[in-house]
Motif scaffolding. Structure first.
Motif, PDB file in Angstrom:
ATOM      1  N   LYS A  40      -6.159  14.541  19.433  1.00  0.00           N
ATOM      2  CA  LYS A  40      -5.128  15.111  20.016  1.00  0.00           C
ATOM      3  C   LYS A  40      -4.237  14.295  21.071  1.00  0.00           C
ATOM      4  O   LYS A  40      -4.477  13.758  21.944  1.00  0.00           O
ATOM      5  N   ARG A  41      -2.920  14.250  20.595  1.00  0.00           N
ATOM      6  CA  ARG A  41      -1.947  13.389  21.293  1.00  0.00           C
ATOM      7  C   ARG A  41      -0.610  14.099  21.523  1.00  0.00           C
ATOM      8  O   ARG A  41      -0.544  15.332  20.916  1.00  0.00           O
ATOM      9  N   GLY A  42       0.002  13.429  22.353  1.00  0.00           N
ATOM     10  CA  GLY A  42       1.630  14.069  22.605  1.00  0.00           C
ATOM     11  C   GLY A  42       1.245  15.596  23.362  1.00  0.00           C
ATOM     12  O   GLY A  42       0.548  15.593  24.175  1.00  0.00           O
ATOM     13  N   ASN A  43       2.163  16.429  22.947  1.00  0.00           N
ATOM     14  CA  ASN A  43       1.909  17.652  23.548  1.00  0.00           C
ATOM     15  C   ASN A  43       0.677  18.300  23.315  1.00  0.00           C
ATOM     16  O   ASN A  43       0.364  19.488  24.179  1.00  0.00           O
ATOM     17  N   ARG A  86     -10.436  11.642  26.596  1.00  0.00           N
ATOM     18  CA  ARG A  86      -9.401  12.303  25.867  1.00  0.00           C
ATOM     19  C   ARG A  86      -9.963  12.767  24.434  1.00  0.00           C
ATOM     20  O   ARG A  86     -10.688  12.140  24.144  1.00  0.00           O
ATOM     21  N   LYS A  90      -2.323  14.872  35.749  1.00  0.00           N
ATOM     22  CA  LYS A  90      -2.735  13.865  35.053  1.00  0.00           C
ATOM     23  C   LYS A  90      -3.415  13.158  35.885  1.00  0.00           C
ATOM     24  O   LYS A  90      -4.364  12.463  35.467  1.00  0.00           O
ATOM     25  N   LYS A 101      -6.254  21.540  28.352  1.00  0.00           N
ATOM     26  CA  LYS A 101      -4.901  20.824  28.382  1.00  0.00           C
ATOM     27  C   LYS A 101      -4.283  20.975  29.575  1.00  0.00           C
ATOM     28  O   LYS A 101      -4.571  21.517  30.614  1.00  0.00           O
ATOM     29  N   ASN A 102      -3.242  20.124  29.836  1.00  0.00           N
ATOM     30  CA  ASN A 102      -2.482  19.796  31.066  1.00  0.00           C
ATOM     31  C   ASN A 102      -1.960  21.280  31.392  1.00  0.00           C
ATOM     32  O   ASN A 102      -2.114  21.591  32.766  1.00  0.00           O
ATOM     33  N   ALA A 160      -2.046  16.844  23.712  1.00  0.00           N
ATOM     34  CA  ALA A 160      -3.245  16.052  24.303  1.00  0.00           C
ATOM     35  C   ALA A 160      -4.009  17.147  24.968  1.00  0.00           C
ATOM     36  O   ALA A 160      -3.780  17.971  25.851  1.00  0.00           O
ATOM     37  N   GLU A 216       3.064  18.237  36.369  1.00  0.00           N
ATOM     38  CA  GLU A 216       2.412  17.600  35.026  1.00  0.00           C
ATOM     39  C   GLU A 216       1.603  16.273  35.721  1.00  0.00           C
ATOM     40  O   GLU A 216       0.467  16.050  35.170  1.00  0.00           O
TER      41      GLU A 216
END
Length: 431
Positions: A415-418, A411, A397, A380-381, A420, A393
């Protein structure tokens, strides 16, 4: 001209040109060139610099310009190792764009201490008895180990740690051999160790986990500080390619930087050495500017000791803590490189020198992300930022996008949004 040159020498060096008017004299730039007819026209100017005592370390060149008449003189002045004075003995220092006089005797003395031209370690401590050092446990241990063995008082006198006539000890003697130097030197002979359990540049109060001050004779102080730093670091875990691991730095790098801060600091400044530990870095802050002609560009290449008595005496221990000035820092840089960590960063701010030792791998962010994915599947980020040391952040990316554009990662669809996350593309050469 002497005033400007002396001011630069008493600061961090600088340059000036004779033969070009400034904007207060001529607002039109094209008219500012006021060249002399020949090089010989500047003989008097150069002679006035050569005649200064103490001498200045400067160099010069003559310049011409297309479409302009005559020659101008450009002078480069280096930072001096002594307090520079004009021919009339007046002292100046550069502050911003001004050359300001330094008239207060205490300010001139402080400037001499900062440059290392005069060492505070030699200052006598009137009222302190010689027994403070010659009968201490630290001295007994020291003289029993040196070769050939020596009597404590004779050693102290011969090494300049006690005045030969009055037997009054000086600062170096107390710092080295008093069992409790803090009683004589409050706020000058300790190391404050602080631990913030965060990576933030400006930690909050709730992040403070430890705040202690260590004291003692310099040899013992260096060892106690290193042990305390090691203990704190053993409690810190960070994200690596193999998951959560205890943070680790090359012990030689930590040791050399700590020892340099303790023995080369300016003891005329009433403050402790500060060691501030974060989750991802260690900051070592030492009172005093870089001494003499040492600056942030040449500190690995030159040798200049502010406290020669302290350095020389510590080097006589059976297991000396110190190397020659500069060699210790070179060792620290080399060890960080061998551990594939970024080099320490040294900065000078006001009357302090700060060295930052970051736990940031030399590998590129892309390499770190790929190594992590080989062992952990997805990333994750937030995890990637902790791994790489990238704070933004959006910058993280961009690293992901570069790897995506090379068809190395993709990706995770669900898993999307927070939540991701990214994963390796199957059958890539990097798997």
């Amino acid at each position: 001209m002497q005033k400007i040159a002396v001011a630069f020498a008493n600061s961090d060096g600088g340059e000036f040109v004779i033969g070009i008017a400034d904007d207060s004299q001529e607002p039109i730039k094209s008219k500012r060139w006021c060249g002399a007819i020949s090089i010989e026209s500047f003989n008097g100017h150069l002679q006035s610099l050569f005649n200064l005592n103490p001498t200045l370390d400067f160099r010069h060149e003559f310049l011409t310009a297309n479409g302009m008449n005559g020659i101008v003189l450009r002078v480069f002045v280096d930072k001096s190792s002594e307090v520079a004075k004009r021919s009339d003995s007046n002292v100046y220092q550069r502050v911003g764009a001004q050359s300001l006089p330094v008239t207060d005797p205490q300010a001139i003395t402080a400037l001499a201490f900062a440059k290392g031209a005069v060492s505070y370690e030699s200052s006598l401590l009137n009222g302190v008895e010689p027994e403070e050092i010659v009968e201490s446990d630290q001295m007994k241990k020291f003289v029993s180990e040196i070769s050939p063995p020596q009597e404590a008082l004779a050693f102290s006198v011969n090494e300049g740690l006690v005045n030969r006539r009055t037997f009054c000890p000086n600062c170096a003697g107390v710092l080295l051999f008093s069992d409790a130097p803090q009683a004589v030197f409050p706020k000058r002979c300790g190391v404050k160790v602080v631990f913030y359990d965060t990576k933030l540049e400006k930690p909050e109060r709730e992040h403070l986990k430890k705040n202690i001050t260590l004291t003692g004779p310099l040899y013992e102080l260096a060892h106690k500080t290193a042990e305390e730093v090691s203990t704190i670091m053993s409690s810190i875990s960070i994200i690596t390619a193999n998951g959560m691991e205890k943070v680790s730095y090359p012990p030689e790098a930590i040791w050399e930087i700590l020892v340099n801060a303790i023995i080369h600091r300016d003891y005329s400044i009433a403050d402790d050495v500060h060691v501030v530990i974060y989750q991802n870095r260690i900051e070592v802050i030492s009172p005093g500017k870089l001494p003499g002609f040492v600056n942030i560009n040449n500190y690995l290449d030159v040798r200049y000791s502010r406290n020669p008595k302290i350095v020389r005496t510590l080097a006589r221990y059976k297991t000396p803590p110190n190397k020659d000035l500069g060699e210790g820092l070179n060792t620290a840089f080399q060890k960080m490189k061998e551990w594939r960590l970024t080099a320490p960063v040294l900065t000078e701010s006001g009357n302090y020198v700060k060295v930052v030792i970051s736990h940031t791998p030399l590998a590129s962010p892309e390499e770190l992300v790929l190594d992590y994915l080989k062992s952990n599947g997805i990333i994750k980020n937030r995890t990637a930022r902790e791994l790489t040391g990238i704070h933004s952040e959006n910058q993280m990316k961009e690293v992901f996008y570069r790897l995506r554009d090379q068809n190395l990662i993709e990706r995770v669809p669900e898993k999307r949004g927070n939540a991701a996350a990214w994963r390796l593309i199957e059958n890539t050469p990097n798997q």
